[in-house]
Design a protein around this motif. Sequence first.
Motif, short mmCIF file in Angstrom:
data_model
loop_
_atom_site.label_atom_id
_atom_site.label_comp_id
_atom_site.label_asym_id
_atom_site.label_seq_id
_atom_site.Cartn_x
_atom_site.Cartn_y
_atom_site.Cartn_z
N LEU A 1 12.14 2.56 -6.88
CA LEU A 1 11.68 1.25 -6.65
C LEU A 1 11.74 0.56 -7.98
O LEU A 1 10.47 1.37 -9.06
CB LEU A 1 11.17 0.98 -6.19
N ARG A 2 11.35 -0.74 -8.57
CA ARG A 2 11.49 -1.06 -9.59
C ARG A 2 9.92 -1.44 -9.48
O ARG A 2 9.42 -2.36 -10.82
CB ARG A 2 12.42 -1.72 -10.85
N ASN A 3 9.95 -2.53 -8.88
CA ASN A 3 8.91 -3.02 -8.11
C ASN A 3 7.82 -3.14 -7.10
O ASN A 3 8.81 -3.07 -6.10
CB ASN A 3 9.01 -4.76 -9.44
N ARG A 4 6.90 -4.18 -6.62
CA ARG A 4 5.86 -4.00 -5.69
C ARG A 4 7.28 -4.94 -4.64
O ARG A 4 6.91 -4.78 -3.51
CB ARG A 4 4.93 -4.57 -5.89
N VAL A 5 8.02 -5.32 -4.96
CA VAL A 5 8.52 -6.69 -4.44
C VAL A 5 9.90 -6.07 -3.33
O VAL A 5 10.03 -6.09 -2.15
CB VAL A 5 9.31 -7.43 -4.69
N GLN A 6 10.50 -5.10 -4.25
CA GLN A 6 11.00 -4.04 -3.43
C GLN A 6 11.22 -2.90 -2.64
O GLN A 6 10.92 -2.45 -1.59
CB GLN A 6 12.04 -3.33 -4.00
N LEU A 7 9.80 -2.94 -2.83
CA LEU A 7 8.36 -1.74 -2.23
C LEU A 7 7.90 -2.56 -0.71
O LEU A 7 7.72 -2.58 0.55
CB LEU A 7 7.27 -1.53 -2.53
N ALA A 8 7.67 -4.42 -1.11
CA ALA A 8 7.48 -4.77 0.25
C ALA A 8 8.54 -4.74 1.09
O ALA A 8 8.50 -5.11 2.68
CB ALA A 8 7.00 -6.14 -0.18
N VAL A 9 9.88 -5.54 1.05
CA VAL A 9 10.68 -5.42 1.22
C VAL A 9 11.22 -3.71 1.98
O VAL A 9 11.85 -4.22 3.40
CB VAL A 9 12.11 -5.95 0.31
N LEU A 10 10.78 -2.59 1.28
CA LEU A 10 11.10 -1.60 2.09
C LEU A 10 10.49 -1.49 3.08
O LEU A 10 10.39 -0.73 4.20
CB LEU A 10 10.93 -0.42 1.13
#
Length: 104
Positions: A85-94
């Motif tokens: 993942l590239r950033n925290r936002v992608q991780l939060a969505v996951l």
Amino acid sequence: MRAVAGGAAALSPTVARRVIDTLGGERLTRAAEARTRLEPLTGREREVVALLGAGLSNQEIADRMYVVEGTVKAHVSAVLGRLGLRNRVQLAVLAYEAGLLPDA
């Protein structure tokens, strides 16, 4: 009849059931895929991901987990790298899709 005349849509019970099954099935599939993707994480990493997904900052996560902020940063970096993942936002969505968010 009145509802349709007023602009509402009408679906037969058969079509309505298909729509519900399809949309619900897609949501369940997305959730299962997200959970599978998070399987390689340790319990501690999952805890960080859940708190991050709930919108907490690194410092807030550190305070809740009784660790220093640097430890949280290390966990986040490791998870991002491991999951591609590239950033925290992608991780939060996951985290959200996997149902990891803690109750408020």
